[in-house]
Design an enzyme around this catalytic site. Structure first.
Site, PDB file in Angstrom:
ATOM      1  N   SER A 177       0.798  -1.225   0.000  1.00 28.71           N
ATOM      2  CA  SER A 177       0.000   0.000   0.000  1.00 28.71           C
ATOM      3  C   SER A 177       0.831   1.277   0.000  1.00 28.71           C
ATOM      4  O   SER A 177       0.361   2.319  -0.463  1.00 28.71           O
ATOM      5  CB  SER A 177      -0.928   0.007   1.224  1.00 28.71           C
ATOM      6  OG  SER A 177      -0.193  -0.133   2.424  1.00 28.71           O
TER       7      SER A 177
ATOM      8  N   GLY B  66      -2.137  -4.054   0.925  1.00 29.16           N
ATOM      9  CA  GLY B  66      -2.350  -5.224   1.763  1.00 29.16           C
ATOM     10  C   GLY B  66      -1.493  -6.417   1.412  1.00 29.16           C
ATOM     11  O   GLY B  66      -1.554  -7.454   2.088  1.00 29.16           O
TER      12      GLY B  66
ATOM     13  N   ASN C 213       3.323  -5.393   5.783  1.00 30.19           N
ATOM     14  CA  ASN C 213       2.118  -6.106   6.215  1.00 30.19           C
ATOM     15  C   ASN C 213       2.457  -7.402   6.951  1.00 30.19           C
ATOM     16  O   ASN C 213       1.739  -7.807   7.862  1.00 30.19           O
ATOM     17  CB  ASN C 213       1.215  -6.394   5.010  1.00 30.19           C
ATOM     18  CG  ASN C 213       0.582  -5.133   4.461  1.00 30.19           C
ATOM     19  OD1 ASN C 213      -0.042  -4.358   5.177  1.00 30.19           O
ATOM     20  ND2 ASN C 213       0.766  -4.897   3.169  1.00 30.19           N
TER      21      ASN C 213
ATOM     22  N   ASP D 206      -4.703   7.200   9.732  1.00 29.54           N
ATOM     23  CA  ASP D 206      -4.315   5.953  10.393  1.00 29.54           C
ATOM     24  C   ASP D 206      -2.894   5.987  10.932  1.00 29.54           C
ATOM     25  O   ASP D 206      -2.469   5.082  11.656  1.00 29.54           O
ATOM     26  CB  ASP D 206      -4.482   4.762   9.446  1.00 29.54           C
ATOM     27  CG  ASP D 206      -3.646   4.884   8.169  1.00 29.54           C
ATOM     28  OD1 ASP D 206      -2.773   5.757   8.088  1.00 29.54           O
ATOM     29  OD2 ASP D 206      -3.874   4.075   7.247  1.00 29.54           O
TER      30      ASP D 206
ATOM     31  N   HIS E  75      -0.118   5.393   6.607  1.00 32.41           N
ATOM     32  CA  HIS E  75       0.003   5.651   5.179  1.00 32.41           C
ATOM     33  C   HIS E  75       0.226   7.127   4.875  1.00 32.41           C
ATOM     34  O   HIS E  75      -0.400   7.997   5.495  1.00 32.41           O
ATOM     35  CB  HIS E  75      -1.250   5.172   4.450  1.00 32.41           C
ATOM     36  CG  HIS E  75      -1.462   3.694   4.538  1.00 32.41           C
ATOM     37  ND1 HIS E  75      -2.285   3.126   5.485  1.00 32.41           N
ATOM     38  CD2 HIS E  75      -0.937   2.678   3.809  1.00 32.41           C
ATOM     39  CE1 HIS E  75      -2.268   1.810   5.328  1.00 32.41           C
ATOM     40  NE2 HIS E  75      -1.460   1.506   4.326  1.00 32.41           N
TER      41      HIS E  75
END
Length: 207
Positions: free
Chosen positions: A33, A70, A99, A180, A183
């Site tokens: 991502s 992801g 991840n 979040d 990112h």
């Protein structure tokens, strides 16, 4: 006649030297991502920024974003054959592992997947560079350190360049991060492109 042959040999030699520089080169970004442009159109990602920039500056370079939000090292390994077949890359920047770390996968499994990815790419005569990746410290100092050490170890083992984690300077500025806290936002993408441009051009030059 001898002078003509000598000149002909010089011309041929020059063509041999010049051709690799001017030939079309494909560079694939194989990431998650952070490179796919999470929360935005992929064209707005840092890779998209470089694609637009290089379309004018370096028209002989085809930059391909094969990143998936992801994705894990295992997921990328599973789809790697398709990426190779589809794009026939001359060079690949591997930005994976975040991840895996967030899910607490073992360092041994992450390392093994990265090694297999790099080996498969090298078997196709592609030049590879590996990104350093880090995870938040709240996963525990021991695991975070073990995770961070995976990347220099794999890079040394496989003899590929290790590129510094492009999020290091970005994550310190909350104005460049999404809500979040993981990112980068749209404003960060051109800055990441600036960070990565030189590294990716160096990778292409190795080719």
């Amino acid at each position: 006649m001898k002078n003509f042959l000598a000149k002909l040999l010089v011309i041929v030699a020059l063509l041999v030297v010049i051709r690799p520089v001017s030939a079309n080169v494909s560079l694939v970004v194989l990431g998650d991502s952070l490179s796919a442009g999470y929360g935005m159109a992929q064209s707005e990602s840092w890779v998209g920024v470089l694609q637009d920039r290089w379309a004018e500056k370096y028209p002989d370079i085809t930059l391909i974003n094969a990143s998936i939000s992801g994705d894990t090292t295992q997921g990328a390994l599973n789809r790697l054959a398709g990426v190779i077949e589809r794009h026939q890359p001359d060079a690949v920047f591997v930005e994976l592992g975040g991840n895996d770390g967030l899910r607490g996968f073992t360092p041994a499994a992450i390392s093994d997947n990265l090694v297999q990815i790099i080996m498969q790419l090298q078997q196709q005569d592609a030049k590879v560079a590996l990104s350093q990746v880090r995870i938040p410290p709240n996963y525990g100092q021991r695991y975070s350190e073990m995770f961070a050490n995976i990347f220099p170890q794999v890079a040394e083992q496989q003899k590929v360049p290790l590129i510094p984690f492009f999020m290091e300077s970005i994550i310190e500025n909350e104005n460049l991060m999404q809500g979040d806290g993981i990112h980068p936002n749209r404003e960060a993408q051109p800055l990441i492109a600036d960070i990565m441009e030189e590294h990716l051009l160096e990778l292409i030059e190795r080719r």
